[in-house]
Write a protein that holds these residues in place. Structure first.
Motif, PDB file in Angstrom:
ATOM      1  N   THR A 116      36.914 -19.825 -55.378  1.00  0.00           N
ATOM      2  CA  THR A 116      35.649 -19.116 -55.718  1.00  0.00           C
ATOM      3  C   THR A 116      36.023 -17.557 -55.810  1.00  0.00           C
ATOM      4  O   THR A 116      36.290 -17.005 -54.761  1.00  0.00           O
ATOM      5  CB  THR A 116      34.581 -19.418 -54.878  1.00  0.00           C
ATOM      6  OG1 THR A 116      34.317 -20.932 -54.799  1.00  0.00           O
ATOM      7  CG2 THR A 116      33.447 -18.659 -55.070  1.00  0.00           C
ATOM      8  N   LYS A 117      35.795 -17.009 -56.819  1.00  0.00           N
ATOM      9  CA  LYS A 117      35.988 -15.647 -57.040  1.00  0.00           C
ATOM     10  C   LYS A 117      34.741 -14.811 -56.659  1.00  0.00           C
ATOM     11  O   LYS A 117      33.718 -15.057 -57.276  1.00  0.00           O
ATOM     12  CB  LYS A 117      36.484 -15.147 -58.249  1.00  0.00           C
ATOM     13  CG  LYS A 117      36.819 -13.557 -58.413  1.00  0.00           C
ATOM     14  CD  LYS A 117      37.497 -13.171 -59.807  1.00  0.00           C
ATOM     15  CE  LYS A 117      38.100 -11.982 -59.764  1.00  0.00           C
ATOM     16  NZ  LYS A 117      38.854 -11.488 -60.879  1.00  0.00           N
ATOM     17  N   THR A 118      34.697 -13.866 -55.539  1.00  0.00           N
ATOM     18  CA  THR A 118      33.476 -13.348 -55.069  1.00  0.00           C
ATOM     19  C   THR A 118      33.402 -11.897 -55.721  1.00  0.00           C
ATOM     20  O   THR A 118      32.075 -11.383 -55.282  1.00  0.00           O
ATOM     21  CB  THR A 118      33.615 -13.265 -53.703  1.00  0.00           C
ATOM     22  OG1 THR A 118      34.615 -12.528 -53.246  1.00  0.00           O
ATOM     23  CG2 THR A 118      33.738 -14.659 -53.144  1.00  0.00           C
ATOM     24  N   ALA A 119      34.310 -11.325 -56.120  1.00  0.00           N
ATOM     25  CA  ALA A 119      33.883  -9.694 -56.781  1.00  0.00           C
ATOM     26  C   ALA A 119      34.796  -9.482 -57.861  1.00  0.00           C
ATOM     27  O   ALA A 119      36.236  -9.993 -57.841  1.00  0.00           O
ATOM     28  CB  ALA A 119      34.188  -9.012 -55.504  1.00  0.00           C
ATOM     29  N   GLY A 120      34.515  -8.865 -58.730  1.00  0.00           N
ATOM     30  CA  GLY A 120      35.310  -8.575 -60.076  1.00  0.00           C
ATOM     31  C   GLY A 120      36.270  -7.229 -59.594  1.00  0.00           C
ATOM     32  O   GLY A 120      36.363  -6.854 -58.458  1.00  0.00           O
ATOM     33  N   PRO A 121      37.295  -6.922 -60.424  1.00  0.00           N
ATOM     34  CA  PRO A 121      38.053  -5.887 -60.204  1.00  0.00           C
ATOM     35  C   PRO A 121      37.555  -4.573 -60.312  1.00  0.00           C
ATOM     36  O   PRO A 121      36.227  -4.363 -61.055  1.00  0.00           O
ATOM     37  CB  PRO A 121      39.343  -6.074 -61.317  1.00  0.00           C
ATOM     38  CG  PRO A 121      38.373  -6.614 -62.574  1.00  0.00           C
ATOM     39  CD  PRO A 121      37.327  -7.584 -61.787  1.00  0.00           C
ATOM     40  N   ASP A 132      40.860  -9.468 -50.204  1.00  0.00           N
ATOM     41  CA  ASP A 132      39.372  -9.316 -50.706  1.00  0.00           C
ATOM     42  C   ASP A 132      39.085 -10.198 -52.007  1.00  0.00           C
ATOM     43  O   ASP A 132      40.252 -10.434 -52.945  1.00  0.00           O
ATOM     44  CB  ASP A 132      38.680  -7.980 -50.485  1.00  0.00           C
ATOM     45  CG  ASP A 132      39.426  -6.925 -51.707  1.00  0.00           C
ATOM     46  OD1 ASP A 132      40.092  -7.452 -52.316  1.00  0.00           O
ATOM     47  OD2 ASP A 132      39.040  -5.672 -51.437  1.00  0.00           O
ATOM     48  N   GLY A 133      37.925 -10.335 -52.391  1.00  0.00           N
ATOM     49  CA  GLY A 133      37.541 -10.793 -53.575  1.00  0.00           C
ATOM     50  C   GLY A 133      37.527 -12.352 -54.114  1.00  0.00           C
ATOM     51  O   GLY A 133      37.196 -12.741 -55.023  1.00  0.00           O
ATOM     52  N   TRP A 134      37.873 -12.927 -52.921  1.00  0.00           N
ATOM     53  CA  TRP A 134      38.151 -14.585 -53.036  1.00  0.00           C
ATOM     54  C   TRP A 134      37.479 -15.326 -51.868  1.00  0.00           C
ATOM     55  O   TRP A 134      37.954 -14.847 -50.930  1.00  0.00           O
ATOM     56  CB  TRP A 134      39.465 -15.027 -53.613  1.00  0.00           C
ATOM     57  CG  TRP A 134      40.068 -14.467 -54.884  1.00  0.00           C
ATOM     58  CD1 TRP A 134      40.442 -13.369 -55.207  1.00  0.00           C
ATOM     59  CD2 TRP A 134      39.962 -15.351 -55.826  1.00  0.00           C
ATOM     60  NE1 TRP A 134      40.767 -13.213 -56.421  1.00  0.00           N
ATOM     61  CE2 TRP A 134      40.388 -14.435 -57.089  1.00  0.00           C
ATOM     62  CE3 TRP A 134      39.281 -16.720 -56.308  1.00  0.00           C
ATOM     63  CZ2 TRP A 134      40.362 -14.994 -58.390  1.00  0.00           C
ATOM     64  CZ3 TRP A 134      39.570 -17.137 -57.564  1.00  0.00           C
ATOM     65  CH2 TRP A 134      40.026 -16.454 -58.680  1.00  0.00           C
ATOM     66  N   ALA A 135      36.860 -16.309 -51.941  1.00  0.00           N
ATOM     67  CA  ALA A 135      36.224 -16.768 -50.608  1.00  0.00           C
ATOM     68  C   ALA A 135      37.695 -17.441 -49.904  1.00  0.00           C
ATOM     69  O   ALA A 135      37.272 -17.937 -48.624  1.00  0.00           O
ATOM     70  CB  ALA A 135      35.477 -17.746 -51.328  1.00  0.00           C
TER      71      ALA A 135
END
Length: 273
Positions: A47-52, A230-233
């Motif tokens: 699960t990706k939690t934030a974009g670049p 960061d950015g991935w669960a």
């Protein structure tokens, strides 16, 4: 130095865009490691939690892409793959190069490719090992834990030597890189203590914060940049954990931090080992 990534290049700087995606300006060249540009959401079992922090167009012309491995979407997602294949050169491991096709070029371990610099000379890109899990993890027929992963060392006359670890969990691998390569001035370490319950009994598949500080000590690098945290669960440790581990180890001054998409100036550091 906190200006944001644009097509304008820096003499020597690194910017982490989120997850593992790192922009490296060195010797007049712009290289991107492990591009991931998809929006947040489900990506198979991850699960990706934030974009670049920057989009593809924000990067301008890119001279080469370094792909540590192509099988996991947190290191090469759909838009990241399209971005990489639209650049002049992709350097990656042999199996990944076969799967990706042109312009991917296989770079076997301990071999190197030289990329011409605009002002003359070259930047050498060396392939170094990475182990994507614990030492006792199940290995495939080629001896890889989890999958083939490649780390990279960048070097050139008058330039800082930059190590990009890729997804690596092993201090023994870091020690081998330190022993066989030139002294590393700048270490871009993929940290985050990535954990997937179905793999390796949920044990870390990448460096923990504590192991990252130990890796910095082994390398003797005066500049350390943390990526892949960061950015991935499935990243179980974040920047605060990394900052605490480096402080506990007495290495806080080596850790350079900036917001995602902001530049970290490399200057002309000299490795301490």
């Amino acid at each position: 130095m906190n200006d944001r990534v644009t097509p304008a290049r820096h003499p020597g700087a690194v910017s982490v865009l989120g997850g593992p995606t790192t922009v490296i300006d060195i010797g007049g060249l712009r290289l991107v490691a492990d591009p991931t540009f998809d929006d947040p959401g489900e990506h198979g079992y991850l699960t990706k939690t934030a974009g670049p922090a920057a989009a593809e167009d924000d990067l301008g012309r890119v001279d080469a892409v370094l792909v540590s491995h192509d099988l996991h979407p947190d290191n090469l997602d759909t838009r990241g793959r399209a971005f990489a294949l639209g650049t002049p050169l992709v350097l990656t491991g042999p199996a990944a190069a076969r799967r990706l096709g042109p312009p991917a070029q296989a770079l076997p371990l301990w071999e190197s490719v030289e990329i011409p610099r605009p002002s003359g000379g070259t930047v050498a890109v060396h392939a170094v090992p990475a182990q994507h899990g614990p030492d006792d993890g199940e290995r495939d027929e080629q001896g890889h834990v989890n999958c083939e992963v490649t780390g990279f060392v960048l070097s050139g006359d008058g330039l800082p030597t930059v190590y990009v670890s890729g997804d690596n969990a092993s201090l023994a691998v870091v020690a081998e890189v330190a022993r066989r390569m030139p002294p590393v001035d700048v270490a871009v370490l993929f940290v985050g203590a990535a954990r997937v319950p179905s793999k390796m009994r949920g044990r870390p598949l990448t460096l923990t914060a504590q192991r990252a500080s130990a890796a910095a000590a082994v390398l003797g690098s005066p500049v350390v940049v943390a990526a892949h945290c960061d950015g991935w669960a499935h990243f179980s440790e974040g920047r605060s954990d990394i900052e605490r581990a480096f402080d506990d180890a007495g290495l806080a001054r080596r850790l350079r931090t900036a917001g995602n998409g902001e530049w970290i100036d490399l200057g002309r550091p000299v490795a301490t080992r």
